[in-house]
Structures are given as C-alpha cells and as structure tokens.
Design an enzyme around this catalytic site. Structure first.
Site, mmCIF file in Angstrom:
data_model
loop_
_atom_site.group_PDB
_atom_site.id
_atom_site.type_symbol
_atom_site.label_atom_id
_atom_site.label_comp_id
_atom_site.label_asym_id
_atom_site.label_seq_id
_atom_site.Cartn_x
_atom_site.Cartn_y
_atom_site.Cartn_z
ATOM 1 C CG ASP A 47 -2.031 -1.023 1.109
ATOM 2 O OD1 ASP A 47 -2.326 -1.440 -0.025
ATOM 3 O OD2 ASP A 47 -2.588 -1.419 2.147
ATOM 4 C CB SER A 92 -8.738 -2.449 -7.111
ATOM 5 O OG SER A 92 -8.047 -1.266 -7.035
ATOM 6 C CG LEU A 93 -12.634 -0.913 -3.195
ATOM 7 C CD1 LEU A 93 -12.953 -1.570 -1.857
ATOM 8 C CD2 LEU A 93 -13.787 -0.016 -3.632
ATOM 9 C CD GLU A 126 -19.671 -3.785 2.146
ATOM 10 O OE1 GLU A 126 -20.632 -3.023 1.960
ATOM 11 O OE2 GLU A 126 -19.371 -4.716 1.388
ATOM 12 C CE LYS A 128 -9.928 -3.736 0.390
ATOM 13 N NZ LYS A 128 -9.041 -4.878 0.238
ATOM 14 C CG ASP A 130 -6.676 -10.133 3.567
ATOM 15 O OD1 ASP A 130 -6.574 -9.977 2.340
ATOM 16 O OD2 ASP A 130 -5.700 -10.174 4.336
ATOM 17 N NE ARG A 149 -8.797 -7.772 -8.452
ATOM 18 C CZ ARG A 149 -8.367 -6.879 -7.587
ATOM 19 N NH1 ARG A 149 -9.121 -5.835 -7.289
ATOM 20 N NH2 ARG A 149 -7.213 -7.020 -6.994
ATOM 21 C CE1 TYR A 236 -16.881 -7.274 -3.104
ATOM 22 C CE2 TYR A 236 -16.420 -8.766 -1.285
ATOM 23 C CZ TYR A 236 -16.056 -8.183 -2.487
ATOM 24 O OH TYR A 236 -14.859 -8.511 -3.068
ATOM 25 C CE LYS A 324 -6.315 -2.285 2.193
ATOM 26 N NZ LYS A 324 -4.995 -2.400 1.808
ATOM 27 C CB CYS A 429 23.769 -30.576 13.573
ATOM 28 S SG CYS A 429 22.332 -30.957 14.585
ATOM 29 C CB CYS A 432 24.188 -34.675 16.345
ATOM 30 S SG CYS A 432 24.145 -34.286 14.590
ATOM 31 C CB CYS A 447 21.501 -31.850 10.913
ATOM 32 S SG CYS A 447 22.228 -33.264 11.731
ATOM 33 C CB CYS A 453 20.978 -35.695 14.434
ATOM 34 S SG CYS A 453 20.398 -34.111 15.073
HETATM 35 S S1 IVH Z 1 -16.382 -3.541 -3.231
HETATM 36 C C1 IVH Z 1 -15.896 -1.441 -7.356
HETATM 37 N N1 IVH Z 1 -16.534 -4.575 -0.829
HETATM 38 O O1 IVH Z 1 -11.219 -5.460 -2.061
HETATM 39 C C2 IVH Z 1 -15.467 -1.979 -6.050
HETATM 40 N N2 IVH Z 1 -14.603 -5.033 -2.110
HETATM 41 O O2 IVH Z 1 -9.424 -3.355 -3.198
HETATM 42 C C3 IVH Z 1 -15.915 -3.346 -5.825
HETATM 43 N N3 IVH Z 1 -13.023 -6.535 -1.000
HETATM 44 O O3 IVH Z 1 -11.254 -6.507 -5.376
HETATM 45 C C4 IVH Z 1 -15.371 -3.932 -4.586
HETATM 46 N N4 IVH Z 1 -14.188 -6.829 0.831
HETATM 47 O O4 IVH Z 1 -11.572 -8.255 -3.567
HETATM 48 C C5 IVH Z 1 -15.787 -4.458 -1.933
HETATM 49 N N5 IVH Z 1 -16.832 -5.491 1.282
HETATM 50 C C6 IVH Z 1 -16.100 -5.348 0.182
HETATM 51 C C7 IVH Z 1 -14.871 -5.987 0.030
HETATM 52 C C8 IVH Z 1 -14.138 -5.802 -1.126
HETATM 53 C C9 IVH Z 1 -13.085 -7.146 0.183
HETATM 54 C C10 IVH Z 1 -11.898 -6.649 -1.932
HETATM 55 C C11 IVH Z 1 -12.286 -7.060 -3.323
HETATM 56 C C12 IVH Z 1 -11.779 -5.984 -4.215
HETATM 57 C C13 IVH Z 1 -10.728 -5.337 -3.358
HETATM 58 C C14 IVH Z 1 -10.579 -3.886 -3.720
#
Ligand code: IVH
Length: 708
Positions: A47, A92-93, A126, A128, A130, A149, A236, A324, A429, A432, A447, A453
């Site tokens: 990041d 992505s976000l 909501e 995020k 992982d 993706r 989501y 984050k 080692c 031994c 070893c 050993c």
């Molecule tokens: S919304 C247009 N909601 O985060 C945006 N993404 O960095 C659509 N992710 O690729 C994504 N939890 O894999 C959304 N509650 C959530 C999420 C979420 C995890 C992931 C997702 C996305 C990545 C974006």
C-alpha cells in the site's frame, strides 16, 4: 521500510527514476500476490509503494508512465484455466489510512455532485474481507460462470471449483435473468489452521495465511481438491444485471441475502462521516474475534443513482473507498536466536523476543526462516529490509499477518548496540555436531547426522507415533521425549518401541516404577504396542518420516508394489538412480524425481536401512489390498490420462483404473498400453502417436471399462 525523500525535494530526474523503480516493484509484487499466491512483501508495504506512486504521479503528471502501476489492477491470469472477459470490469478500491481522509472522501463526493456541506449523503460501511474476489454469473437462475478478478478485465474460469463452495447457491429463484454477483472467497481461521495441520502431516507446503490458502484452494485445476478445502463466500457487489436489484446499495445487499447469498452481518448504513468512523472503530474492536481476516472497512455511497453519477477513475470508483487498518506491528528487542532441528534435519532459526503485544496477542517468538533471511536476502538472493541483517540485541519490528507465525519486518539500525555481532549461522548441527550443509538451490541448511542426531531422531520418533502413523495409545510426543533419554528403558529408534517389553530385565516392573506410571498404565502400554504389530504397508512407510514421502504417496507406493519385500527389493535395485527399477518408480503417477531420490536414498543409507530393517523384523506388514481384477480388460496394463476429462475428475479416473488393476502412469513411454486423451491433450498425445501407443478418448475408455 525506507524513508522516502519528500516529494517537493525531488528533481525531475530523481522522480523519473523512482517511478521506474516503483513500476518494477509493483509489477513484481502484483505477480507474486495474484499469479503465484506467494506475496514477498507485506500488504502495508505494498500500500505504501502504491500510495507513493500515486503521489509522485500527481506531483509530476508529465512523468506518468505508459505502464503506470496505478492504471493496473491485479495481475494477468495464470495458465491452465479458461479465460473469461468480465461483462463489467472488476475494479479495485482507493485507500484511506487516516480518519481525516475519510472526511475528505465524503467532502469530495458532495463537491463532485455539487451538493453543499449541509446536504447529507448516506453510505454503507462493511468489513473489507481479506480473501479473493469472485464474480458469479447466473442466467435464468442457474450458475453458469465463476470468474476470478484476474487483471480486472479478464479472469479465470473456476466454475467447477465454485460449485464445491457451500455458501454459493447453484440455483436462484426470483432473480433477474442475468445476474452477476460479486464477493469474496475466504477461509476462516479455524479452517485455515486445520488445513495447515493436515498439510504438515502430509509433508505438503504450508500456507502463509488464510488468504493464500483460499487463493491456492480456489485456483486448483482439480476441483476435488477445492472441495476438500472449506471455502466460504460473502456477497457484496454485482456486475452485469438485466434488472436492477434495488435503488440503494443497502437495499441491493438485502436483496442478495433474500436470494440466498451470505452477506456480512457488520454491514451498516451510515448518515455521516462521523458515523462511518464510529462503525470503523467498532469493527476494528471486533476484528480479533471475527474468526476470519479483514483488513479494513469499505465505505460505499448508498444511493445507486449517485454511484452512477460519480462513476469511476481509471481503476477505482469515486463512490467507494477502503479504509485500511494499520498493520499489526510492534517494536521489541531480539534477545536471542535459537536453532531448532526438525525431523528432516532442517536447521530453523527462531527469534526469541522480549514479549510484546502485536494486534492483541503477546508475541515472544518469531520465525527467521533461514540464514539468508537473517542476512537480509530473499529466496532469489535479492535484498529485503534494504539488506539490513538481523543481530542479537537489535530492535526489531515484528508483524503478524493474519493468524500466522509472527515475522520480523524491519530492524532499527539507529538503536543497534555497539556489541551486536552479525549472526553466524552454524555450520555444524547444534544437537549432534554433524556437518550442516546447504544443497545447491536449497534455502535450508540441513544436519547430515540422520538418525545419529538426537533432535532428528526424537522428531522422527514423534512422527512415528503420530495419529496418521502408528498411533500408539499412551505413547505420544511427550512420552517420546522422556523415553529417549531414559536410562533403563531407552527408545532411540522405532524398533525399540517393539522390544520394550521383551528386553532383558524386569521391564514391566521398570516401567511401573517410572514417575507417572503404574500397574495399569504399564500393562496398557504394552498391550497398545502389541496391538500395532500388525499394520498396513502404506502406514508403515508413511511412519518412517522420509522426506517428501507423505501419507498419500505412501499409500500409492504400497498399492503399486503390493508387498513390503517386493518394494524393498525394488528400492535396492534403484540404488544408482538408474535402470529399470528406477524407471518403474518414476513412472508411478504422483512420484516425482525429488520424492524418488529421497526414498531410494533412505533405503540405501546403511544406518537408516538398519533402523528400518530392525523395525520391520518386529512387525507383520500387511500386503496392500490387490485390486479385484477378474474380467478386467485393463488389468496389468499401463495407462496414462491426459487433457481434460469431462465425465469425472482426474483423481476419480485414476482410482477407478487402479481398482481395475491398471497401472496409472504420469508419462508416456514405450511401456504405455493406452493413452486416454481428453480435449487439450498436447505433448503426451504427440509422443503416444510417435511411439505407436494406442490412444482413445474418455468415452471409449468408459465403454471399455463399463459394467466393471
Ligand atoms: S467492493 C468497485 N466490498 O477489495 C469496487 N470489495 O481493493 C468493488 N473486498 O477486489 C469492490 N471486501 O476483492 C468491496 N466489502 C467489500 C470488500 C471488497 C473485500 C476486496 C475485493 C476488491 C478489493 C478492492
């Protein structure tokens, strides 16, 4: 982590060079993370690099590269899966790290929409998750496609694997004719730990964290493997739709829940940025007890008409942002580096730390992986931590990613004590004193003492009595440690367990008189040992704990050779790693050169062989059940499967063929009788043609074995 120069101080040339370097680092990081499922840098570091790249591009717009990492999402698809072009790209976000960035996000949205600060824009907040995102396409209520993706435009088709996930409905009622549901595939902490325990027992690779485990499990070419891995799914978002789900984000999520999808219970509609932040902190407090990994909170504009008006930047929506969590990091002192010796002789360095709390957990040990890691090098010989080595006495930064063993992320050189010495990785080692050597291409020093050993011997004995091995009641890992050094009744090698009762002297009395033992427990132990004298071939082989020879391989080898005497003789004939016995071993499907070498090496090493023979002389090893092959047209034939099988999985096809007495091999040779080739068959089909080997398709194969 490096301290970046302030952007205002950079010359154009410096900025250009840094952007070039960032493009390289981020491309590599994307490939490690998305294509190989093996990240080399922390999410926080990723990041940071991405953020720095964005800032540099904003300050030097003329230097934005054609291959700018900000205009890319993820990494290209891996080979092996069909490709799917997303009807609506998967984006992505953007990220926020500080509370005031969230306030700015809300302000930006109002200003984009021409609203005054007094006007309210509602959001959803909501967790995020992982994991990895997946797009599910339903046509007339039926699941027809599941795509990862990939690079955002094109993903991999993992439908067969998605069909094995219980949270994913296969049919919907009352859904729009075309509905693409998007969400996250993930693995819970409990399931992740259980999986790694199974992997360890099978000597398979361990997953670094639940995300990698989920990715590795979803992207299996063999769906039966995915099925055996407990994956989950939160919905989501959505892609293409033939009719809208709702007028709002929160309404759409409710609709998805009504259709049968699992949605996250911590999703909340918030009226103001203050409410968003309150919900963020609430989720952050619950993070440790959720039972799955999350790495932040996602905020989305609630009204979908406003989302449409706000639209997208190149790869991120203007109407959403990911807030984050800070990485779970802490600084502490490295008090010592210990070397542990494992069953296969690997010397593993362990950091002993002054106890420190990292993300709610007290940490006093961390893995240091191997000697290169301590020196500041990764597996490819490139520098990590800017090449800083780790010394006893250093202030080190510890991090925990998910639920895995903590690692050392960084070293503070300004606090390095004057007397800190570079760590000399032992060449002998520590247990031994045998030579510890690193083979070419191996990151691990091992070893060479084998069973002389004590550390290896004890670890091997622990494995020997393990649940999937001899599983002797009353003789677990703790007992093994006590017996190993017992002056009266030592157990130094597996055979000693079976001579315990018959050795000279009054052994029952000796055992009874040991601390913690009595009449009953001593009698029970002898009975439990007696009970395991007759045992299956595959189990014995697995119990020996030979490197690279796990449970599945042991059973496979047992089935192939049938009885111990034949197996042992074959390994003797293969001692020179050549000749027909060696070729036969390699031809077994699932036996690779590494495993074969390790196996043949162990059986032809005088001391190890003596230990194995001593054990076998105490046992009745049951032959592996010979398949019923009466009337089978393929009994004794060597067959090879290649290409895609459409009626059954590869694993099932193989099991079926073996049950009918065929030998299933992984490669085509002059000894192959039949090649069963599905669509996409490549080099094996060509080789079979060249060698004149009979080639049939899956249907012809099924017809051949029909009714058996
Ligand atoms: S919304 C247009 N909601 O985060 C945006 N993404 O960095 C659509 N992710 O690729 C994504 N939890 O894999 C959304 N509650 C959530 C999420 C979420 C995890 C992931 C997702 C996305 C990545 C974006």
């Amino acid at each position: 982590m490096t301290q970046d120069k302030s952007i205002s101080e950079l010359s154009t040339a410096e900025a250009k060079a840094e952007l070039e370097n960032l493009a390289k680092l981020l491309t590599q990081a994307n490939a490690d993370y998305h294509t190989k499922d093996a990240p080399q840098i922390s999410d926080a570091e990723y990041d940071r690099l991405k953020q720095r790249n964005l800032e540099l591009e904003a300050a030097f717009p003329s230097l934005v590269r054609a291959d700018s990492p900000s205009s890319k999402v993820g990494a290209p698809v891996a080979d092996g899966f069909g490709k799917i072009t997303h009807a609506v790209p998967m984006l992505s976000l953007g990220n926020a790290f500080e509370d005031d960035e969230v306030v700015q996000f809300a302000d930006r949205i109002r200003s984009f929409l021409g609203m005054s600060n007094a006007e309210a824009v509602a959001f959803t907040a909501e967790p995020k998750i992982d994991g990895l995102s997946l797009s599910l396409r339903y046509e007339n209520g039926k699941l027809t496609q599941a795509a990862t993706r990939g690079d955002g435009a094109t993903g991999e088709n993992v439908l067969a694997n998605a069909l094995t996930i219980a949270d994913i409905p296969q049919e919907l009622t009352g859904a729009p004719d075309i509905l693409e549901v998007r969400g996250e595939v993930y693995m819970s902490h409990a399931d992740f730990e259980a999986l790694n325990t199974r992997q360890a027992a099978a000597e398979d690779r361990l997953f670094a964290n639940p995300r990698n485990a989920a990715a590795g499990s979803l992207r299996q070419l063999d769906a039966s493997i995915t099925k055996s891995r407990p994956l989950r799914f939160f919905a989501y978002a959505w892609g293409e739709l033939s009719a809208p789900l709702s007028e709002t984000q929160s309404g759409a999520i409710e609709r998805l829940a009504e259709l049968g999808f699992v949605t996250n219970p911590l999703t909340k509609r918030c009226e103001t940025a203050t409410e968003l932040l309150a919900h963020y902190h609430l989720i952050e407090e619950q993070r440790a007890t959720l039972g799955y990994d999350i790495d932040g909170v996602v905020y989305k504009v609630d009204r979908l008409d406003l989302q449409t008006r706000l639209g997208f930047r190149s790869t991120t929506p203007r109407w959403a942002i990911a807030h984050k969590f800070p990485a779970e990091l802490a600084w502490t002192r490295l008090e010592a580096i210990d070397i542990q010796v494992g069953r296969t002789g690997a010397l593993s360095p362990v950091a002993r730390l002054h106890p420190v709390t990292v993300g709610g957990v007290v940490v006093s040990n961390a893995t240091l992986h191997n000697e290169d890691y301590i020196r500041g090098l990764d597996s490819k010989g490139e520098t990590i931590r800017d090449g800083k080595d780790i010394r006893v006495g250093d202030w080190v930064q510890v991090y925990r990613a998910g639920d895995v063993i903590p690692k050392i992320a960084d070293v503070d050189l300004s606090k390095r004590p004057d007397d800190a010495q570079p760590f000399e990785f032992p060449q002998l080692c520590p247990e031994c004193q045998s030579d510890a050597i690193r083979e070419e291409g191996d990151a691990v020093r091992r070893c060479t003492g084998g069973i002389i050993c004590p550390a290896q011997a004890i670890e091997k004995l622990k494995h020997f009595v393990g649940r999937k091995a001899f599983d002797i009641e009353g003789l677990g890992a703790k007992q093994i440690e006590l017996f190993y050094d017992d002056p009266d009744l030592p157990i130094r090698q597996p055979a000693d367990i079976f001579t315990l009762e018959s050795r000279d002297g009054a052994n029952l009395t000796k055992l009874k008189n040991r601390k913690g033992w009595g009449d009953q427990s001593a009698t029970n132990l002898f009975a439990a040992i007696q009970d395991k004298r007759s045992i299956a071939f595959g189990r014995v082989l697995f119990s020996l704990g030979i490197r690279h020879v796990g449970e599945a391989a042991s059973n496979m080898l047992a089935n192939h050779y049938g009885n111990w005497a034949e197996f042992e003789a074959a390994l003797g004939h293969a001692a020179a790693f050549k000749g027909s016995a060696w070729d036969d071993l390699l031809a077994i499907d699932g036996v690779g050169e590494v495993m074969a070498r390790s196996l043949v090496g162990a059986f032809n090493h005088p001391r190890e062989r003596a230990s194995i023979d001593a054990l076998i002389s105490q046992l009745q090893v049951a032959d592996a059940a010979k398949p019923k092959t009466e009337g089978s047209p393929v009994a004794g034939k060597t067959v090879v499967f290649t290409g895609t099988l459409e009626k059954m999985t590869r694993a099932e096809a193989k099991a079926r063929a073996e049950a009918l007495g065929a030998k299933v091999s992984g490669s085509v040779s002059a000894k192959t009788d039949i090649l069963i080739a599905g669509p996409g068959a490549g080099s094996k089909a060509k080789k079979a043609t060249d060698l004149g080997v009979k080639m049939i398709d899956e249907d012809a194969w099924l017809a051949l074995i029909e009714g058996l």
